[in-house]
Design a protein around this motif. Structure first.
Motif, PDB file in Angstrom:
ATOM      1  N   LEU A  48      52.004  40.733  46.188  1.00  0.00           N
ATOM      2  CA  LEU A  48      50.657  41.213  46.487  1.00  0.00           C
ATOM      3  C   LEU A  48      50.104  42.053  45.344  1.00  0.00           C
ATOM      4  CD1 LEU A  48      51.147  42.165  50.246  1.00  0.00           C
ATOM      5  CD2 LEU A  48      49.766  40.264  49.350  1.00  0.00           C
ATOM      6  N   LYS A  49      50.939  42.921  44.795  1.00  0.00           N
ATOM      7  CA  LYS A  49      50.497  43.755  43.675  1.00  0.00           C
ATOM      8  C   LYS A  49      50.209  42.892  42.447  1.00  0.00           C
ATOM      9  CE  LYS A  49      51.487  47.804  40.872  1.00  0.00           C
ATOM     10  NZ  LYS A  49      50.745  47.250  39.772  1.00  0.00           N
ATOM     11  N   THR A  61      37.020  41.938  41.183  1.00  0.00           N
ATOM     12  CA  THR A  61      37.338  43.145  41.942  1.00  0.00           C
ATOM     13  C   THR A  61      37.459  42.893  43.436  1.00  0.00           C
ATOM     14  OG1 THR A  61      36.144  44.400  40.270  1.00  0.00           O
ATOM     15  CG2 THR A  61      36.652  45.537  42.308  1.00  0.00           C
ATOM     16  N   GLN A  62      36.594  42.086  43.994  1.00  0.00           N
ATOM     17  CA  GLN A  62      36.632  41.843  45.436  1.00  0.00           C
ATOM     18  C   GLN A  62      37.951  41.186  45.853  1.00  0.00           C
ATOM     19  OE1 GLN A  62      33.348  39.600  46.983  1.00  0.00           O
ATOM     20  NE2 GLN A  62      33.964  39.862  49.105  1.00  0.00           N
ATOM     21  N   LYS A  63      38.376  40.161  45.114  1.00  0.00           N
ATOM     22  CA  LYS A  63      39.650  39.509  45.424  1.00  0.00           C
ATOM     23  C   LYS A  63      40.812  40.473  45.200  1.00  0.00           C
ATOM     24  CE  LYS A  63      38.550  34.645  44.671  1.00  0.00           C
ATOM     25  NZ  LYS A  63      38.904  33.439  43.899  1.00  0.00           N
ATOM     26  N   ALA A  64      40.738  41.238  44.123  1.00  0.00           N
ATOM     27  CA  ALA A  64      41.795  42.216  43.846  1.00  0.00           C
ATOM     28  C   ALA A  64      41.937  43.194  45.006  1.00  0.00           C
ATOM     29  CB  ALA A  64      41.498  42.961  42.549  1.00  0.00           C
ATOM     30  N   ASN A  65      40.814  43.689  45.480  1.00  0.00           N
ATOM     31  CA  ASN A  65      40.846  44.656  46.577  1.00  0.00           C
ATOM     32  C   ASN A  65      41.415  44.053  47.854  1.00  0.00           C
ATOM     33  OD1 ASN A  65      39.864  46.710  44.991  1.00  0.00           O
ATOM     34  ND2 ASN A  65      37.737  46.377  45.591  1.00  0.00           N
ATOM     35  N   GLN A  66      41.203  42.758  48.069  1.00  0.00           N
ATOM     36  CA  GLN A  66      41.786  42.106  49.245  1.00  0.00           C
ATOM     37  C   GLN A  66      43.307  42.157  49.194  1.00  0.00           C
ATOM     38  OE1 GLN A  66      40.088  38.183  49.063  1.00  0.00           O
ATOM     39  NE2 GLN A  66      38.241  38.777  50.176  1.00  0.00           N
ATOM     40  N   TYR A  67      43.871  41.883  48.026  1.00  0.00           N
ATOM     41  CA  TYR A  67      45.331  41.909  47.902  1.00  0.00           C
ATOM     42  C   TYR A  67      45.871  43.333  47.913  1.00  0.00           C
ATOM     43  CZ  TYR A  67      45.460  36.922  47.412  1.00  0.00           C
ATOM     44  OH  TYR A  67      45.359  35.578  47.675  1.00  0.00           O
ATOM     45  N   TYR A  68      45.145  44.261  47.298  1.00  0.00           N
ATOM     46  CA  TYR A  68      45.578  45.661  47.360  1.00  0.00           C
ATOM     47  C   TYR A  68      45.525  46.175  48.791  1.00  0.00           C
ATOM     48  CZ  TYR A  68      45.370  45.887  42.245  1.00  0.00           C
ATOM     49  OH  TYR A  68      45.570  45.680  40.896  1.00  0.00           O
ATOM     50  N   SER A  69      44.535  45.715  49.565  1.00  0.00           N
ATOM     51  CA  SER A  69      44.424  46.104  50.961  1.00  0.00           C
ATOM     52  C   SER A  69      45.601  45.551  51.770  1.00  0.00           C
ATOM     53  CB  SER A  69      43.099  45.594  51.535  1.00  0.00           C
ATOM     54  OG  SER A  69      43.009  45.916  52.906  1.00  0.00           O
TER      55      SER A  69
END
Length: 75
Positions: A48-49, A61-69
């Motif tokens: 995930l990271k 950024t939006q996709k990145a934030n989904q995985y960080y979430s």
């Protein structure tokens, strides 16, 4: 135990190859990591990271934030 170790070594080698060769193919990376993300593997958080970092490095950024979430919720 040997089979698990081999699987982990294979995954690490594939990720290193992708990273060192500046692999930008999103579908290949998702195909590689999906089985881990959809499991209860001890490597799930790392996958995930990695995806969050991958999307961040590609200014998604939006996709990145989904995985960080997902990473945050998994802890």
């Amino acid at each position: 135990q040997r089979q698990i170790t081999y699987g982990i070594e294979t995954l690490v080698n594939q990720l290193n190859f992708a990273y060192q060769n500046d692999l930008k193919n999103e579908q290949d990376i998702l195909k590689l990591l999906s089985p881990i993300i959809n499991s209860n593997s001890v490597w799930k958080n790392h996958a995930l990271k990695f995806l969050g970092d991958f999307y961040t490095s590609n200014n998604q950024t939006q996709k990145a934030n989904q995985y960080y979430s997902l990473l945050s919720n998994n802890n």
